[in-house]
Design a protein around this motif. Structure first.
Motif, PDB file in Angstrom:
ATOM      1  N   LEU A 151       0.820  -1.211   0.000  1.00 48.17           N
ATOM      2  CA  LEU A 151       0.000   0.000   0.000  1.00 48.17           C
ATOM      3  C   LEU A 151       0.853   1.259   0.000  1.00 48.17           C
ATOM      4  O   LEU A 151       0.546   2.235  -0.683  1.00 48.17           O
ATOM      5  CB  LEU A 151      -0.930  -0.015   1.223  1.00 48.17           C
ATOM      6  CG  LEU A 151      -2.292   0.637   1.040  1.00 48.17           C
ATOM      7  CD1 LEU A 151      -3.005   0.093  -0.181  1.00 48.17           C
ATOM      8  CD2 LEU A 151      -3.143   0.411   2.276  1.00 48.17           C
ATOM      9  N   ALA A 152       1.897   1.231   0.766  1.00 48.83           N
ATOM     10  CA  ALA A 152       2.744   2.415   0.828  1.00 48.83           C
ATOM     11  C   ALA A 152       4.143   2.007   1.239  1.00 48.83           C
ATOM     12  O   ALA A 152       4.331   1.002   1.932  1.00 48.83           O
ATOM     13  CB  ALA A 152       2.174   3.426   1.828  1.00 48.83           C
ATOM     14  N   GLU A 153       5.084   2.787   0.784  1.00 48.25           N
ATOM     15  CA  GLU A 153       6.456   2.519   1.202  1.00 48.25           C
ATOM     16  C   GLU A 153       6.556   2.690   2.712  1.00 48.25           C
ATOM     17  O   GLU A 153       5.829   3.474   3.318  1.00 48.25           O
ATOM     18  CB  GLU A 153       7.407   3.483   0.491  1.00 48.25           C
ATOM     19  CG  GLU A 153       7.492   3.231  -1.014  1.00 48.25           C
ATOM     20  CD  GLU A 153       8.425   4.236  -1.674  1.00 48.25           C
ATOM     21  OE1 GLU A 153       9.124   4.961  -0.937  1.00 48.25           O
ATOM     22  OE2 GLU A 153       8.424   4.295  -2.916  1.00 48.25           O
ATOM     23  N   ASP A 154       7.469   1.962   3.260  1.00 52.56           N
ATOM     24  CA  ASP A 154       7.712   2.004   4.710  1.00 52.56           C
ATOM     25  C   ASP A 154       6.588   1.377   5.520  1.00 52.56           C
ATOM     26  O   ASP A 154       6.593   1.447   6.743  1.00 52.56           O
ATOM     27  CB  ASP A 154       7.943   3.444   5.197  1.00 52.56           C
ATOM     28  CG  ASP A 154       9.113   4.083   4.495  1.00 52.56           C
ATOM     29  OD1 ASP A 154      10.063   3.345   4.146  1.00 52.56           O
ATOM     30  OD2 ASP A 154       9.078   5.312   4.278  1.00 52.56           O
ATOM     31  N   TYR A 155       5.630   0.832   4.846  1.00 52.08           N
ATOM     32  CA  TYR A 155       4.554   0.139   5.564  1.00 52.08           C
ATOM     33  C   TYR A 155       4.427  -1.265   4.992  1.00 52.08           C
ATOM     34  O   TYR A 155       4.239  -1.424   3.790  1.00 52.08           O
ATOM     35  CB  TYR A 155       3.223   0.866   5.410  1.00 52.08           C
ATOM     36  CG  TYR A 155       3.163   2.191   6.122  1.00 52.08           C
ATOM     37  CD1 TYR A 155       2.714   2.266   7.434  1.00 52.08           C
ATOM     38  CD2 TYR A 155       3.556   3.365   5.481  1.00 52.08           C
ATOM     39  CE1 TYR A 155       2.652   3.477   8.081  1.00 52.08           C
ATOM     40  CE2 TYR A 155       3.490   4.582   6.127  1.00 52.08           C
ATOM     41  CZ  TYR A 155       3.041   4.631   7.428  1.00 52.08           C
ATOM     42  OH  TYR A 155       2.976   5.833   8.072  1.00 52.08           O
ATOM     43  N   ASP A 156       4.524  -2.230   5.841  1.00 52.61           N
ATOM     44  CA  ASP A 156       4.328  -3.611   5.391  1.00 52.61           C
ATOM     45  C   ASP A 156       2.849  -3.948   5.409  1.00 52.61           C
ATOM     46  O   ASP A 156       2.398  -4.859   6.091  1.00 52.61           O
ATOM     47  CB  ASP A 156       5.102  -4.576   6.284  1.00 52.61           C
ATOM     48  CG  ASP A 156       6.592  -4.484   6.006  1.00 52.61           C
ATOM     49  OD1 ASP A 156       6.960  -4.040   4.895  1.00 52.61           O
ATOM     50  OD2 ASP A 156       7.373  -4.833   6.891  1.00 52.61           O
ATOM     51  N   VAL A 157       2.127  -3.184   4.683  1.00 52.40           N
ATOM     52  CA  VAL A 157       0.688  -3.384   4.599  1.00 52.40           C
ATOM     53  C   VAL A 157       0.347  -3.697   3.145  1.00 52.40           C
ATOM     54  O   VAL A 157       0.669  -2.907   2.255  1.00 52.40           O
ATOM     55  CB  VAL A 157      -0.078  -2.131   5.069  1.00 52.40           C
ATOM     56  CG1 VAL A 157      -1.562  -2.333   4.930  1.00 52.40           C
ATOM     57  CG2 VAL A 157       0.289  -1.809   6.503  1.00 52.40           C
ATOM     58  N   PHE A 158      -0.274  -4.826   2.950  1.00 55.60           N
ATOM     59  CA  PHE A 158      -0.515  -5.292   1.596  1.00 55.60           C
ATOM     60  C   PHE A 158      -1.999  -5.512   1.347  1.00 55.60           C
ATOM     61  O   PHE A 158      -2.759  -5.822   2.251  1.00 55.60           O
ATOM     62  CB  PHE A 158       0.240  -6.604   1.340  1.00 55.60           C
ATOM     63  CG  PHE A 158       1.721  -6.423   1.303  1.00 55.60           C
ATOM     64  CD1 PHE A 158       2.381  -6.258   0.107  1.00 55.60           C
ATOM     65  CD2 PHE A 158       2.450  -6.390   2.489  1.00 55.60           C
ATOM     66  CE1 PHE A 158       3.753  -6.077   0.076  1.00 55.60           C
ATOM     67  CE2 PHE A 158       3.824  -6.213   2.464  1.00 55.60           C
ATOM     68  CZ  PHE A 158       4.477  -6.054   1.256  1.00 55.60           C
ATOM     69  N   ILE A 159      -2.340  -5.341   0.100  1.00 52.15           N
ATOM     70  CA  ILE A 159      -3.708  -5.589  -0.323  1.00 52.15           C
ATOM     71  C   ILE A 159      -3.650  -6.279  -1.678  1.00 52.15           C
ATOM     72  O   ILE A 159      -2.706  -6.057  -2.464  1.00 52.15           O
ATOM     73  CB  ILE A 159      -4.503  -4.260  -0.411  1.00 52.15           C
ATOM     74  CG1 ILE A 159      -5.972  -4.544  -0.713  1.00 52.15           C
ATOM     75  CG2 ILE A 159      -3.911  -3.321  -1.446  1.00 52.15           C
ATOM     76  CD1 ILE A 159      -6.847  -3.293  -0.623  1.00 52.15           C
ATOM     77  N   SER A 160      -4.622  -7.111  -1.919  1.00 51.75           N
ATOM     78  CA  SER A 160      -4.600  -7.792  -3.214  1.00 51.75           C
ATOM     79  C   SER A 160      -4.854  -6.785  -4.325  1.00 51.75           C
ATOM     80  O   SER A 160      -5.604  -5.823  -4.159  1.00 51.75           O
ATOM     81  CB  SER A 160      -5.659  -8.888  -3.250  1.00 51.75           C
ATOM     82  OG  SER A 160      -6.935  -8.327  -3.400  1.00 51.75           O
ATOM     83  N   LYS A 161      -4.203  -7.047  -5.426  1.00 52.27           N
ATOM     84  CA  LYS A 161      -4.324  -6.113  -6.551  1.00 52.27           C
ATOM     85  C   LYS A 161      -5.774  -6.036  -7.022  1.00 52.27           C
ATOM     86  O   LYS A 161      -6.265  -4.952  -7.350  1.00 52.27           O
ATOM     87  CB  LYS A 161      -3.430  -6.572  -7.690  1.00 52.27           C
ATOM     88  CG  LYS A 161      -3.268  -5.550  -8.798  1.00 52.27           C
ATOM     89  CD  LYS A 161      -2.190  -5.979  -9.772  1.00 52.27           C
ATOM     90  CE  LYS A 161      -1.918  -4.868 -10.796  1.00 52.27           C
ATOM     91  NZ  LYS A 161      -3.140  -4.379 -11.426  1.00 52.27           N
TER      92      LYS A 161
END
Length: 420
Positions: free
Chosen positions: A278-288
């Motif tokens: 989702l954003a740099e520096d954040y290990d937060v992911f979402i499916s495309k």
DNA sequence: CTTCAAAGTAAACCCTCGGT
DNA sequence: ACCGAGGGTTTACTTTGAAG
């Protein structure tokens, strides 16, 4: 007709409906007041009308105690029947209607109409039923001494319903009190509204990686499965073995109780090209796929995009039992926590970046983020409340159909008053 | 069956108020 | 001053039902 005029009409009609609701509430209050004047209703009911949410639970507890108490008194002569009440049978809804009802729920004390929801058994209410030899019909209002049906089976079912209702409420409230953690092991098949913190968790060296399951066609809300407290469940290990080990431990200990565990991708995101950071520096992911779905439908404004991303990462139960940032609690018993600022931060950064790059207007200002979160929390609570109403209506139908029209009517109105 | 105005519903947005 | 709760208004979307 002018468009504006039409809209105005529609609005005024809505206002009228609100007024009608208010009238209904007044009618309810009047009903209860009149009942109380005539000594028909317990104090518990009256208190209930004051402090709504908690008193629902108290009322349920009171009714359960009442019914259990009644049964214990009356069914002493038939041990097996008594057991059937004390064992809290599960999933017997389809059977109870046809149960023979050889016994009546008779109170020996016809003088008192109270049931006590505060702990002591209290005087047993004569209001539920008084035996009539040959009538399946119950009497009048709850308090009336003329309820003469043999309705043990029905009351058993109601008891079950009440217990189920209480479980639901406890589950929801338990997210504040962590009460539900004990129940998870009891009923692993029940959906977890909010997984809560894992019992044992090793300290993490890295920030967790958050991922969101893909949106389904039917409902965007379906996709939300990553409450902050559930993050350990969906954390994919970045590199360290320790986190991997920790994750395995957490997964094995909790996956069986998590209905969505099968949907959780445990692979590290770098192995899954469909995942988007989702954003740099954040290990937060979402499916495309899910992100695309949101971007296609909700990029009219920055605030809308932010809202939808929040809904994607936090489910209703999590939102409803969270605070925007958790800095201010309401009362000593307020165990709610702030939404995971790591996720919120990532969503915020993504929204800002996306809106800037695509020149989307209405980028929320510094003070707007919290307000939007607060609004989403409010909406989530409202949605859950609506869900509760459906559960209550189920209970009301049982009263209507199987016990007593007036009781059903009373509960129907009362539920509207309490939950509306 | 199709069309479309009216009505209904929930979300989005904005504001105020009380508590800390 | 800030936070959180809650209420009010507007907007967007869906459902309903009457007319053709």
């Amino acid at each position: 007709m002018e468009f504006g005029e039409r809209k105005r009409r529609r609005k005024s009609q809505s206002f009228k409906l609100v007024t009608d609701e208010g009238r209904l509430l007044d009618e309810c209050k009047d009903l209860v007041r009149r009942a109380s004047v005539s000594g028909c209703l317990s104090g518990a009911v009256l208190v209930w009308l004051g402090d709504e949410g908690m008193e629902i639970k108290r009322q349920i507890t009171g009714m359960m105690r009442l019914l259990s108490d009644k049964s214990s008194r009356v069914y002493q002569r038939v041990a097996t029947e008594q057991e059937s009440l004390t064992k809290e049978p599960q999933d017997r809804r389809l059977a109870w209607v046809h149960q023979p009802v050889p016994l009546s729920l008779v109170s020996e004390d016809h003088q008192s109409n109270n049931w006590n929801s505060t702990g002591d058994p209290g005087p047993s209410p004569s209001s539920i039923s008084t035996p009539i030899p040959n009538g399946p019909r119950c009497g009048q209002l709850f308090c009336s001494p003329c309820c003469m049906c043999n309705c043990k089976g029905t009351l058993q079912a109601i008891l079950q319903e009440l217990r189920a209702m209480r479980r639901i409420m406890q589950t929801q409230k338990g997210q504040r009190t962590n009460f539900h953690r004990q129940e998870q092991t009891v009923s692993p098949c029940q959906p977890r509204l909010s997984p809560g913190p894992a019992p044992r968790r090793r300290p993490r060296k890295r920030r967790p990686i958050y991922k969101v399951a893909p949106l389904t066609v039917s409902s965007a809300r379906r996709a939300a499965l990553t409450p902050p407290e559930a993050s350990p469940l969906i954390v994919a290990p970045a590199e360290s073995e320790e986190t991997e080990e920790s994750e395995k431990e957490q997964h094995s200990s909790t996956a069986s109780t998590h209905p969505n565990s099968s949907e959780i991708t445990m692979l590290p995101p770098q192995n899954n090209p469909s995942e988007v950071r989702l954003a740099e520096d954040y290990d937060v992911f979402i499916s495309k796929a899910q992100l695309d779905s949101i971007l296609v439908n909700y990029t009219r404004s920055g605030s809308l995009l932010f809202r939808k991303l929040v809904c994607a990462f936090f489910d209703d139960a999590t939102l409803a039992n969270s605070l925007p940032n958790g800095k201010r609690k309401r009362g000593l018993n307020d165990n709610r926590k702030g939404l995971d600022q790591n996720i919120v931060g990532a969503i915020k950064v993504f929204t800002e970046k996306y809106c800037t790059e695509h020149r989307i207007e209405k980028l929320p200002g510094p003070r707007d983020w919290v307000q939007i979160l607060q609004d989403q929390i409010k909406l989530a609570r409202r949605r859950l409340k609506r869900g509760n109403i459906l559960q209550w209506s189920h209970l009301v139908v049982i009263f209507f159909v199987h016990l007593n029209f007036n009781i059903g009517l009373f509960f129907f109105k009362s539920f509207i008053l309490v939950l509306g």
